[in-house]
Scaffold this motif. Structure first.
Motif, PDB file in Angstrom:
ATOM      1  N   PRO A   9      45.629  41.645  24.992  1.00  0.00           N
ATOM      2  CA  PRO A   9      45.197  42.830  24.250  1.00  0.00           C
ATOM      3  C   PRO A   9      45.471  44.085  25.066  1.00  0.00           C
ATOM      4  O   PRO A   9      45.703  44.021  26.281  1.00  0.00           O
ATOM      5  CB  PRO A   9      43.683  42.620  24.088  1.00  0.00           C
ATOM      6  CG  PRO A   9      43.413  41.208  24.483  1.00  0.00           C
ATOM      7  CD  PRO A   9      44.511  40.797  25.396  1.00  0.00           C
ATOM      8  N   SER A  10      45.433  45.219  24.403  1.00  0.00           N
ATOM      9  CA  SER A  10      45.560  46.478  25.135  1.00  0.00           C
ATOM     10  C   SER A  10      44.443  46.559  26.167  1.00  0.00           C
ATOM     11  O   SER A  10      43.299  46.187  25.905  1.00  0.00           O
ATOM     12  CB  SER A  10      45.460  47.661  24.175  1.00  0.00           C
ATOM     13  OG  SER A  10      46.521  47.640  23.251  1.00  0.00           O
ATOM     14  N   LEU A  11      44.789  47.036  27.345  1.00  0.00           N
ATOM     15  CA  LEU A  11      43.811  47.104  28.426  1.00  0.00           C
ATOM     16  C   LEU A  11      42.644  47.999  28.025  1.00  0.00           C
ATOM     17  O   LEU A  11      42.816  49.024  27.372  1.00  0.00           O
ATOM     18  CB  LEU A  11      44.474  47.628  29.691  1.00  0.00           C
ATOM     19  CG  LEU A  11      45.603  46.749  30.226  1.00  0.00           C
ATOM     20  CD1 LEU A  11      46.241  47.398  31.433  1.00  0.00           C
ATOM     21  CD2 LEU A  11      45.091  45.368  30.583  1.00  0.00           C
ATOM     22  N   HIS A  12      41.463  47.582  28.445  1.00  0.00           N
ATOM     23  CA  HIS A  12      40.249  48.263  27.999  1.00  0.00           C
ATOM     24  C   HIS A  12      39.302  48.438  29.170  1.00  0.00           C
ATOM     25  O   HIS A  12      38.909  47.464  29.815  1.00  0.00           O
ATOM     26  CB  HIS A  12      39.574  47.432  26.895  1.00  0.00           C
ATOM     27  CG  HIS A  12      38.357  48.063  26.298  1.00  0.00           C
ATOM     28  ND1 HIS A  12      38.394  49.241  25.597  1.00  0.00           N
ATOM     29  CD2 HIS A  12      37.060  47.678  26.304  1.00  0.00           C
ATOM     30  CE1 HIS A  12      37.175  49.556  25.177  1.00  0.00           C
ATOM     31  NE2 HIS A  12      36.347  48.622  25.606  1.00  0.00           N
ATOM     32  N   GLY A  13      38.953  49.671  29.487  1.00  0.00           N
ATOM     33  CA  GLY A  13      37.994  49.932  30.548  1.00  0.00           C
ATOM     34  C   GLY A  13      38.607  49.941  31.934  1.00  0.00           C
ATOM     35  O   GLY A  13      39.821  49.948  32.109  1.00  0.00           O
ATOM     36  N   LYS A  14      37.745  49.922  32.927  1.00  0.00           N
ATOM     37  CA  LYS A  14      38.169  49.934  34.317  1.00  0.00           C
ATOM     38  C   LYS A  14      38.393  48.509  34.816  1.00  0.00           C
ATOM     39  O   LYS A  14      37.850  47.561  34.272  1.00  0.00           O
ATOM     40  CB  LYS A  14      37.115  50.620  35.186  1.00  0.00           C
ATOM     41  CG  LYS A  14      36.881  52.086  34.843  1.00  0.00           C
ATOM     42  CD  LYS A  14      35.807  52.675  35.742  1.00  0.00           C
ATOM     43  CE  LYS A  14      35.562  54.141  35.411  1.00  0.00           C
ATOM     44  NZ  LYS A  14      34.504  54.728  36.281  1.00  0.00           N
ATOM     45  N   PHE A  15      39.172  48.399  35.876  1.00  0.00           N
ATOM     46  CA  PHE A  15      39.455  47.091  36.465  1.00  0.00           C
ATOM     47  C   PHE A  15      39.145  47.103  37.955  1.00  0.00           C
ATOM     48  O   PHE A  15      39.335  48.118  38.629  1.00  0.00           O
ATOM     49  CB  PHE A  15      40.931  46.716  36.265  1.00  0.00           C
ATOM     50  CG  PHE A  15      41.240  46.203  34.892  1.00  0.00           C
ATOM     51  CD1 PHE A  15      41.356  44.846  34.645  1.00  0.00           C
ATOM     52  CD2 PHE A  15      41.397  47.080  33.828  1.00  0.00           C
ATOM     53  CE1 PHE A  15      41.620  44.369  33.377  1.00  0.00           C
ATOM     54  CE2 PHE A  15      41.671  46.618  32.556  1.00  0.00           C
ATOM     55  CZ  PHE A  15      41.777  45.259  32.325  1.00  0.00           C
ATOM     56  N   GLN A  16      38.677  45.976  38.433  1.00  0.00           N
ATOM     57  CA  GLN A  16      38.500  45.778  39.863  1.00  0.00           C
ATOM     58  C   GLN A  16      38.970  44.389  40.226  1.00  0.00           C
ATOM     59  O   GLN A  16      39.019  43.488  39.384  1.00  0.00           O
ATOM     60  CB  GLN A  16      37.029  45.936  40.263  1.00  0.00           C
ATOM     61  CG  GLN A  16      36.520  47.358  40.216  1.00  0.00           C
ATOM     62  CD  GLN A  16      35.214  47.517  40.962  1.00  0.00           C
ATOM     63  OE1 GLN A  16      34.700  46.564  41.538  1.00  0.00           O
ATOM     64  NE2 GLN A  16      34.678  48.723  40.968  1.00  0.00           N
ATOM     65  N   SER A  17      39.309  44.228  41.500  1.00  0.00           N
ATOM     66  CA  SER A  17      39.648  42.895  41.978  1.00  0.00           C
ATOM     67  C   SER A  17      38.367  42.198  42.393  1.00  0.00           C
ATOM     68  O   SER A  17      37.333  42.827  42.591  1.00  0.00           O
ATOM     69  CB  SER A  17      40.595  42.972  43.179  1.00  0.00           C
ATOM     70  OG  SER A  17      39.884  43.368  44.331  1.00  0.00           O
ATOM     71  N   SER A  18      38.439  40.877  42.546  1.00  0.00           N
ATOM     72  CA  SER A  18      37.252  40.112  42.904  1.00  0.00           C
ATOM     73  C   SER A  18      36.900  40.249  44.378  1.00  0.00           C
ATOM     74  O   SER A  18      35.956  39.645  44.849  1.00  0.00           O
ATOM     75  CB  SER A  18      37.453  38.631  42.571  1.00  0.00           C
ATOM     76  OG  SER A  18      38.549  38.126  43.289  1.00  0.00           O
TER      77      SER A  18
END
Length: 468
Positions: free
Chosen positions: A437-446
């Motif tokens: 899907p289209s990217l949604h929101g912020k992302f972080q690595s684990s």
């Protein structure tokens, strides 16, 4: 193994026997049964033969489901299941390490209603059996707290086991278990007080390295896991065979997503929120890479990439996909093998991504005889194999990568690892025709560090809270 699902839904009385894996999650099994039926899987629950509802976040094996069992599909999963129970402390502890999150000290934890705790601190041990190494973690959380509250789990000790991962013992599987002894006998036995050991659960989650080995030789992977279980039984911790297993790529991505959102405090903030906020998670290991996030509510996720997670009583419909062979080690291996092929198998090969003057010598067997270079997984991941000509003996041939420090050539060669032009059967794809899907929101690595992600279509980048 074979599992019979009998629907007791008034709208869909039906029965089917499915060929499933013990590591398949309950929710994925529900989605699979409902796939060709007019049933909303989000409203369903599976119950065992005793009428007990199965936690949707658990694997079939962790729920005690065995080959030949029958389970029953009913309505209102979230109201009828011990589903006020989302995951207990032990579930959360295994989630912590299974997602390759070795450096974090806090993990996502939720406690079931009516759970009675002890006065003493409690402990859990997790072994993260990754593709490059196995790391042991010891966690502690307070035993005394009110019902229905979350516990803060603290990492109190860690240890890197000898060797480069249990999958590397394929030539002698009996050595896999003993490779863990050093960490278990010193760190685990020291960090957990004697009075708490019998009540301390110990888990081992093996990730993409073992998934690849299982593809190549299920017998060898079984022998390695048997060796591991034999070793874990020798210690005075709480252990059952189902607590050491090879986890799926979707589980790995989902655990990473849970960890990231716990660390930023999203789950607690979402309990009273009408519009839950979550971060997406990016998790790169040695053999696979996972992307997991919650898309907008109007997006329908294909069943193979959909999972339902319930944390702190809030439901999250999550997109999760694992790219096997796209971990750092395996992608780099394929990159080097491609350079050798394009260099016509000369002993010295130009590597435009390395600085000038840097040399790296690698055996031909390392480059061309791995599952991500040849065989089914290579074809699934890259669409082709990389092979040596018959006149070259892989056992005695080496190739030296000579750095040339050329940015343009480096980008061109890395691009060849991804197929951005493959036909997409969905509204949007990332690469290799994989739905995303289209990217949604912020992302972080684990690993608690922010990480960008981009979706490329041809030569154009589309980004959301990211850059190309």
């Amino acid at each position: 193994m074979y599992l019979t699902i009998e629907s007791v839904l008034s709208t869909c009385p039906d029965k089917e026997t499915l060929d499933v894996q013990e590591q398949d999650s309950v929710v994925d099994t529900i989605y699979r049964f409902c796939r060709h039926r007019t049933v909303d899987p989000r409203t369903c629950v599976l119950r065992n033969e005793k009428g007990q509802a199965l936690d949707p976040t658990y694997s079939l094996s962790l729920c005690g489901i065995k080959d030949g069992d029958t389970v029953y599909l009913g309505e209102s999963a979230m109201e009828q299941a011990p589903a006020t129970k989302t995951c207990d402390v032990r579930c959360a502890v295994i989630a912590a390490a299974a997602a390759l999150i070795g450096t974090i000290g806090l993990i996502a934890v939720c406690v079931s209603q009516g759970w009675t705790s002890s006065l003493s601190d409690q402990y859990g041990i997790v072994l993260d059996a990754g593709s490059t190494h196995t790391q042991l973690f010891v966690y502690r959380w307070p035993g005394l707290r009110r019902n229905n509250t979350a516990a803060t789990v603290t990492q109190v000790a860690s240890c890197r086991a000898e060797g480069s991962g249990i999958a590397q013992y394929s030539d002698d599987p009996t050595k896999a278990g003993p490779s863990l002894d050093g960490c278990l006998s010193t760190v685990a036995m020291t960090a957990v007080p004697a009075h708490a050991r019998a009540d301390t659960p110990i888990y081992l989650g093996a990730t993409a390295g073992m998934r690849l080995l299982r593809e190549r030789s299920s017998e060898t992977s079984t022998q390695i896991m048997t060796s591991v279980k034999t070793t874990l039984r020798h210690y005075p911790f709480q252990f059952e065979p189902v607590q050491a297993r090879i986890i799926s790529g979707m589980e790995e991505g989902s655990f990473s997503w849970v960890t990231v959102n716990y660390l930023v405090g999203n789950f607690e903030n979402n309990v009273q929120s009408l519009s839950p906020t979550t971060y997406g998670a990016l998790d790169m290991g040695g053999a696979s890479t996972q992307i997991t996030f919650v898309p907008p509510s109007d997006v329908t996720i294909p069943l193979e990439d959909a999972t339902l997670l319930r944390v702190y009583g809030v439901d999250y419909h999550v997109y999760a996909h694992s790219f096997l062979c796209y971990g750092r080690v395996e992608a780099e291996r394929r990159f080097f093998a491609n350079l050798v092929v394009e260099g016509n198998y000369t002993s010295e090969v130009e590597n435009p991504c390395a600085p000038s003057g840097y040399n790296l010598t690698l055996p031909a067997s390392y480059l061309f005889e791995a599952p991500c270079s040849q065989g089914r997984q290579a074809l699934l991941a890259w669409g082709s194999e990389v092979t040596l000509p018959y006149h070259i003996d892989a056992a005695v041939t080496n190739f030296t990568m000579v750095g040339s420090s050329s940015y343009a050539d480096c980008v061109a060669h890395v691009d060849k690892l991804f197929n951005f032009s493959q036909a997409c059967d969905y509204a949007s794809c990332s690469f290799n025709g994989v739905y995303q899907p289209s990217l949604h929101g912020k992302f972080q690595s684990s690993t608690q560090q922010s990480a960008p992600i981009a979706v490329r279509h041809g030569r154009r980048c589309k980004t959301s809270q990211a850059h190309c």
